[in-house]
Design a protein around this motif. Structure first.
Motif, short mmCIF file in Angstrom:
data_model
loop_
_atom_site.label_atom_id
_atom_site.label_comp_id
_atom_site.label_asym_id
_atom_site.label_seq_id
_atom_site.Cartn_x
_atom_site.Cartn_y
_atom_site.Cartn_z
N GLY A 74 -2.68 9.39 -13.26
CA GLY A 74 -3.88 9.87 -13.92
C GLY A 74 -4.75 10.76 -13.03
N ARG A 75 -5.53 11.58 -13.69
CA ARG A 75 -6.41 12.49 -12.97
C ARG A 75 -7.32 11.71 -12.03
NH1 ARG A 75 -11.27 15.50 -14.48
NH2 ARG A 75 -11.24 14.52 -16.52
N ARG A 76 -7.31 12.12 -10.77
CA ARG A 76 -8.07 11.46 -9.71
C ARG A 76 -7.66 10.00 -9.53
NH1 ARG A 76 -13.94 13.86 -10.91
NH2 ARG A 76 -14.48 11.67 -10.71
N GLY A 77 -6.47 9.64 -10.01
CA GLY A 77 -5.93 8.31 -9.74
C GLY A 77 -6.54 7.18 -10.54
N VAL A 78 -6.99 7.45 -11.77
CA VAL A 78 -7.61 6.39 -12.56
C VAL A 78 -6.60 5.50 -13.26
CG1 VAL A 78 -9.75 7.66 -12.93
CG2 VAL A 78 -7.89 7.87 -14.59
N ARG A 110 -13.53 4.20 -14.81
CA ARG A 110 -12.74 4.56 -16.00
C ARG A 110 -13.40 5.69 -16.77
NH1 ARG A 110 -11.26 -1.53 -18.08
NH2 ARG A 110 -9.36 -1.79 -16.91
N ASP A 111 -14.49 6.24 -16.24
CA ASP A 111 -15.18 7.30 -16.96
C ASP A 111 -14.35 8.58 -16.98
OD1 ASP A 111 -17.24 5.59 -17.37
OD2 ASP A 111 -18.43 6.31 -15.68
N VAL A 112 -13.48 8.72 -15.98
CA VAL A 112 -12.62 9.91 -15.91
C VAL A 112 -11.39 9.62 -16.75
CG1 VAL A 112 -11.29 11.42 -14.42
CG2 VAL A 112 -13.44 10.46 -13.60
N GLN A 113 -11.16 10.41 -17.80
CA GLN A 113 -10.02 10.18 -18.67
C GLN A 113 -8.78 10.81 -18.12
OE1 GLN A 113 -10.10 8.23 -21.41
NE2 GLN A 113 -12.17 7.74 -20.73
N PRO A 114 -7.63 10.10 -18.15
CA PRO A 114 -6.39 10.70 -17.68
C PRO A 114 -5.99 11.89 -18.54
CG PRO A 114 -6.08 8.36 -18.23
CD PRO A 114 -7.44 8.73 -18.65
N PRO A 142 -4.25 2.12 -11.38
CA PRO A 142 -5.22 2.96 -10.69
C PRO A 142 -5.00 2.94 -9.19
CG PRO A 142 -6.30 1.49 -12.26
CD PRO A 142 -4.90 1.03 -12.14
N LEU A 143 -5.17 4.09 -8.58
CA LEU A 143 -5.17 4.20 -7.12
C LEU A 143 -6.58 4.51 -6.61
CD1 LEU A 143 -1.97 6.40 -6.62
CD2 LEU A 143 -2.14 3.91 -6.63
N ALA A 144 -7.40 5.06 -7.48
CA ALA A 144 -8.74 5.49 -7.08
C ALA A 144 -9.56 4.31 -6.55
CB ALA A 144 -9.47 6.12 -8.27
N GLY A 145 -10.13 4.50 -5.37
CA GLY A 145 -10.99 3.50 -4.79
C GLY A 145 -10.27 2.35 -4.13
N GLN A 146 -8.93 2.33 -4.18
CA GLN A 146 -8.21 1.30 -3.45
C GLN A 146 -8.26 1.59 -1.96
OE1 GLN A 146 -7.33 -1.47 -4.49
NE2 GLN A 146 -6.11 -1.47 -6.36
N SER A 147 -8.01 0.58 -1.18
CA SER A 147 -7.98 0.74 0.27
C SER A 147 -6.90 1.73 0.68
CB SER A 147 -7.72 -0.62 0.92
OG SER A 147 -7.19 -0.47 2.22
N ALA A 148 -7.25 2.68 1.55
CA ALA A 148 -6.26 3.64 2.04
C ALA A 148 -5.14 2.92 2.78
CB ALA A 148 -6.93 4.66 2.96
N THR A 149 -5.50 1.89 3.52
CA THR A 149 -4.48 1.12 4.25
C THR A 149 -3.54 0.42 3.28
OG1 THR A 149 -6.04 0.76 6.06
CG2 THR A 149 -4.11 -0.66 5.99
N TYR A 150 -4.09 -0.13 2.21
CA TYR A 150 -3.25 -0.80 1.22
C TYR A 150 -2.28 0.19 0.57
CZ TYR A 150 -1.69 -3.06 -3.03
OH TYR A 150 -0.90 -3.55 -4.03
N ILE A 151 -2.78 1.35 0.15
CA ILE A 151 -1.91 2.34 -0.49
C ILE A 151 -0.80 2.77 0.47
CG2 ILE A 151 -1.81 4.65 -1.51
CD1 ILE A 151 -4.72 4.25 -2.42
N ALA A 152 -1.19 3.04 1.71
CA ALA A 152 -0.19 3.45 2.71
C ALA A 152 0.85 2.36 2.94
CB ALA A 152 -0.89 3.81 4.02
N ALA A 209 -1.41 15.47 -3.89
CA ALA A 209 -1.73 14.48 -4.92
C ALA A 209 -1.83 15.10 -6.31
CB ALA A 209 -3.03 13.76 -4.57
N GLU A 210 -2.41 16.30 -6.37
CA GLU A 210 -2.70 16.92 -7.67
C GLU A 210 -1.60 17.85 -8.16
OE1 GLU A 210 -6.49 18.77 -7.27
OE2 GLU A 210 -7.49 16.91 -6.68
N HIS A 211 -0.82 18.42 -7.23
CA HIS A 211 0.17 19.43 -7.64
C HIS A 211 1.58 19.13 -7.13
CE1 HIS A 211 -3.13 21.83 -9.14
NE2 HIS A 211 -3.74 21.71 -7.97
#
Length: 229
Positions: free
Chosen positions: A158-162, A225-229, A170-180, A141-143
Motif C-alpha cells: 500500500g501507498r506509504r506502507g499502510v 489508516r487515513d492514507v488509502q492504498p 502495514p509496514l508504516a510506523g513499524q520498527s526499522a529494526t523489526y522490518i530489517a 520502496a515506491e518504484h
C-alpha cells in the motif's frame, strides 16, 4: 414414547423459535468470553503455562516497542496475526521469543488474541529517522528497481506502507529494526514465503544497504489508516 416431530408441524415451529432465541445468545456469550480471555492474556499473561503478558513487549495498547524491535500489533489484520502465531507454533517461522509462547496458546486463544489486537485503534507513531539515503530508499520502496526485477514495496503493502487486505500487513510506523530483521529472516529461510512466495525472492535481491534503507523509509511513515492504498 418418542415424539415424531415430523408429524407435528407445531413442534417444528416451537423448535425453530427455541433455536432462534437461544443460539444468538450462546454465540454472543462465547464471543464475550473469548474477548475477555484475550484481553487477560494480553495484559497479564498466564504464568502457569509460561505465557508472559503480550503488553510486556508489544505495549499496553499494542503499539509495539521500536527500540527493542517488538512490532506494533494494534490494527493489523486478524487473519495475518493468526497466521503468524500459527506458523510460530508449528515451527515454520522461528523466533527466540515468540515460538514457545505461540506453542503454549490454544487455537481458540490464538484466534481471540488476533481479533483483539486487530480491533485496537492504530496508535499515532513517533517520527523515526529516515535513514542515510532517504531518496534512494523512497525510490526503491515506491518504484522498485527494474534492472533487478524488484517490484515496488508499495504495490503489495500500500501507498506509504499502510497495508492492503489481510495478507499484506502495514509496514508504516513499524520498527526499522523489526522490518530489517524480517527481511533478513526471509533471506535465511526462517520465515514462510507468504502469498505467492514473493518475499524470499525479493529479500534475496536486496543488499544490506537496501534493507536498511527501505526499513528506515517505512519506519518513518505515519502509522495511520487515513492514507488509502
Amino acid at each position: 414414547m418418542l415424539l415424531r416431530i415430523d408429524r407435528y408441524p407445531a413442534a417444528w415451529m416451537l423448535l425453530g423459535v427455541c433455536l432462534a432465541t437461544t443460539a444468538p445468545g450462546i454465540r454472543a456469550s462465547d464471543t464475550r468470553a473469548s474477548a475477555t480471555g484475550a484481553k487477560a492474556i494480553a495484559a497479564q499473561g498466564d504464568a502457569q503455562r509460561g505465557v508472559p503478558p503480550c503488553a510486556g513487549c508489544h505495549g499496553a495498547e499494542g503499539q509495539g516497542n521500536g527500540l527493542a524491535a517488538f512490532p506494533r500489533l494494534a490494527g493489523l489484520p486478524a487473519r495475518y496475526l493468526r497466521q503468524q502465531l500459527e506458523t510460530l507454533a508449528d515451527g515454520q517461522r522461528n523466533s527466540a521469543v515468540m515460538s514457545s509462547i505461540a506453542k503454549a496458546l490454544s487455537p481458540d486463544e490464538v484466534s481471540a488474541l488476533s481479533a483483539y489486537y486487530s480491533e485496537l485503534p492504530v496508535p499515532a507513531s513517533s517520527p523515526q529517522r529516515a535513514g542515510s539515503d532517504p531518496a534512494a530508499a523512497a525510490e526503491l520502496a515506491e518504484h522498485g528497481r527494474a534492472d533487478d526485477r524488484l517490484p515496488a514495496c508499495v504495490l503489495c503493502h500500500g501507498r506509504r506502507g499502510v497495508g492492503i487486505g489481510d495478507d499484506f500487513p502495514p509496514l508504516a510506523g513499524q520498527s526499522a529494526t523489526y522490518i530489517a530483521n524480517q527481511l533478513e529472516a526471509w533471506k535465511a529461510g526462517a520465515r514462510p514465503a507468504g502469498p505467492m512466495g514473493l518475499m524470499p525472492r525479493i529479500a534475496a535481491k536486496l543488499s544490506e544497504s537496501d534493507i536498511r534503507g527501505v526499513s528506515a523509509y517505512f519506519a518513518a511513515q505515519p502509522a495511520t489508516r487515513d492514507v488509502q492504498p
